[in-house]
Design an enzyme around this catalytic site. Structure first.
Site, PDB file in Angstrom:
ATOM      1  N   GLU A 117       0.847  -1.192   0.000  1.00  0.00           N
ATOM      2  CA  GLU A 117       0.000   0.000   0.000  1.00  0.00           C
ATOM      3  C   GLU A 117       0.886   1.246   0.000  1.00  0.00           C
ATOM      4  OE1 GLU A 117      -2.514   1.599  -0.818  1.00  0.00           O
ATOM      5  OE2 GLU A 117      -4.070   1.119   0.613  1.00  0.00           O
ATOM      6  N   ASP A 118       0.352   2.325  -0.556  1.00  0.00           N
ATOM      7  CA  ASP A 118       1.119   3.568  -0.597  1.00  0.00           C
ATOM      8  C   ASP A 118       1.122   4.277   0.748  1.00  0.00           C
ATOM      9  OD1 ASP A 118      -1.577   4.242  -0.772  1.00  0.00           O
ATOM     10  OD2 ASP A 118      -1.355   5.586  -2.472  1.00  0.00           O
ATOM     11  N   ASP A 145      -3.339   5.536   6.559  1.00  0.00           N
ATOM     12  CA  ASP A 145      -3.872   6.778   7.099  1.00  0.00           C
ATOM     13  C   ASP A 145      -4.880   6.415   8.192  1.00  0.00           C
ATOM     14  OD1 ASP A 145      -5.138   9.293   7.418  1.00  0.00           O
ATOM     15  OD2 ASP A 145      -4.963   9.779   5.316  1.00  0.00           O
ATOM     16  N   LYS A 174       0.661   7.513   8.575  1.00  0.00           N
ATOM     17  CA  LYS A 174       0.203   8.707   9.297  1.00  0.00           C
ATOM     18  C   LYS A 174      -0.506   8.247  10.566  1.00  0.00           C
ATOM     19  CE  LYS A 174      -1.366  11.501   5.512  1.00  0.00           C
ATOM     20  NZ  LYS A 174      -2.446  12.394   5.068  1.00  0.00           N
ATOM     21  N   PHE A 227      -1.443  16.385   3.828  1.00  0.00           N
ATOM     22  CA  PHE A 227      -1.934  15.783   2.587  1.00  0.00           C
ATOM     23  C   PHE A 227      -0.772  15.780   1.602  1.00  0.00           C
ATOM     24  CE2 PHE A 227      -3.928  15.597  -1.562  1.00  0.00           C
ATOM     25  CZ  PHE A 227      -4.684  14.447  -1.386  1.00  0.00           C
ATOM     26  N   ARG A 264       0.813  11.948  -9.513  1.00  0.00           N
ATOM     27  CA  ARG A 264       1.318  10.597  -9.257  1.00  0.00           C
ATOM     28  C   ARG A 264       2.732  10.394  -9.803  1.00  0.00           C
ATOM     29  NH1 ARG A 264      -2.850   7.232  -7.467  1.00  0.00           N
ATOM     30  NH2 ARG A 264      -4.926   7.720  -8.219  1.00  0.00           N
TER      31      ARG A 264
END
Length: 181
Positions: free
Chosen positions: A100-101, A104, A132, A154, A167
């Site tokens: 996963e990137d 959060d 995060k 963000f 991206r």
């Protein structure tokens, strides 16, 4: 260096990312060298990280892709998770690694992990480039491998987007507030 006018600052440089991904690749290679793992890329944001990470893996592995989303065109998670695990992916008895990137709120990965556990993998681990922890809604949820812990910002770049833009940046940066306000 390519730095669009909309970027406020570079948070994690291209060189820092390359070094961290290489380190993660070494660790994962050692753990999975004899297990032929199935690496799952969570689309779309993880594609860049996933491609670089698998090139740093020096052991047999298989790959596949799935869709999971909770953002849409917003900078804040919508709170509902849409999963498209795809037909024909065999998880039972496999060593599965979700890539996963960003971790959060953890809603997406929590839902995905719970779904995949019902498919009886031999093991299930989560790798994320960014974490995060201050945004966590699913308390106590963590990744097994994390590249960088970041503040509640963000961020875009290196696969992460705002409304499908940014991206392709080779680094992780923050947007100027006027871009998304």
């Amino acid at each position: 260096m390519y730095c669009p006018d909309e970027i406020e600052r570079i948070l994690i440089s291209e060189d820092e990312i390359k070094a961290k991904v290489a380190e993660m690749g070494r660790v994962l290679t050692e753990e999975y060298k004899d297990k032929n793992p199935l690496f799952i890329c969570v689309l779309k944001g993880s594609v860049v990280f996933f491609a670089d990470l698998m090139r740093e893996m020096h052991c047999p592995l298989e790959i596949n892709f799935l869709k999971a989303s909770s953002y849409g065109s917003s900078t804040v998670s919508a709170g509902t998770v849409k999963l498209d695990v795809g037909a024909g992916i065999e998880f039972e008895g496999r060593h599965v690694v979700i890539v996963e990137d960003i971790l959060d709120t953890a809603r997406t990965l929590y839902s995905l992990k719970n779904d995949l556990i019902t498919r009886n993998p031999a093991s299930l681990k989560i790798v994320t480039l960014l974490d995060k922890p201050s945004r966590r809604v699913v308390k106590g949820f963590t990744a097994d491998y994390t590249g960088f812990a970041i503040d509640d910002l963000f961020v875009v770049g290196y696969g992460l987007d705002y409304d499908e833009r940014f991206r392709n940046l080779p680094y992780v940066g923050t947007l100027k507030p006027e871009v998304y306000s």
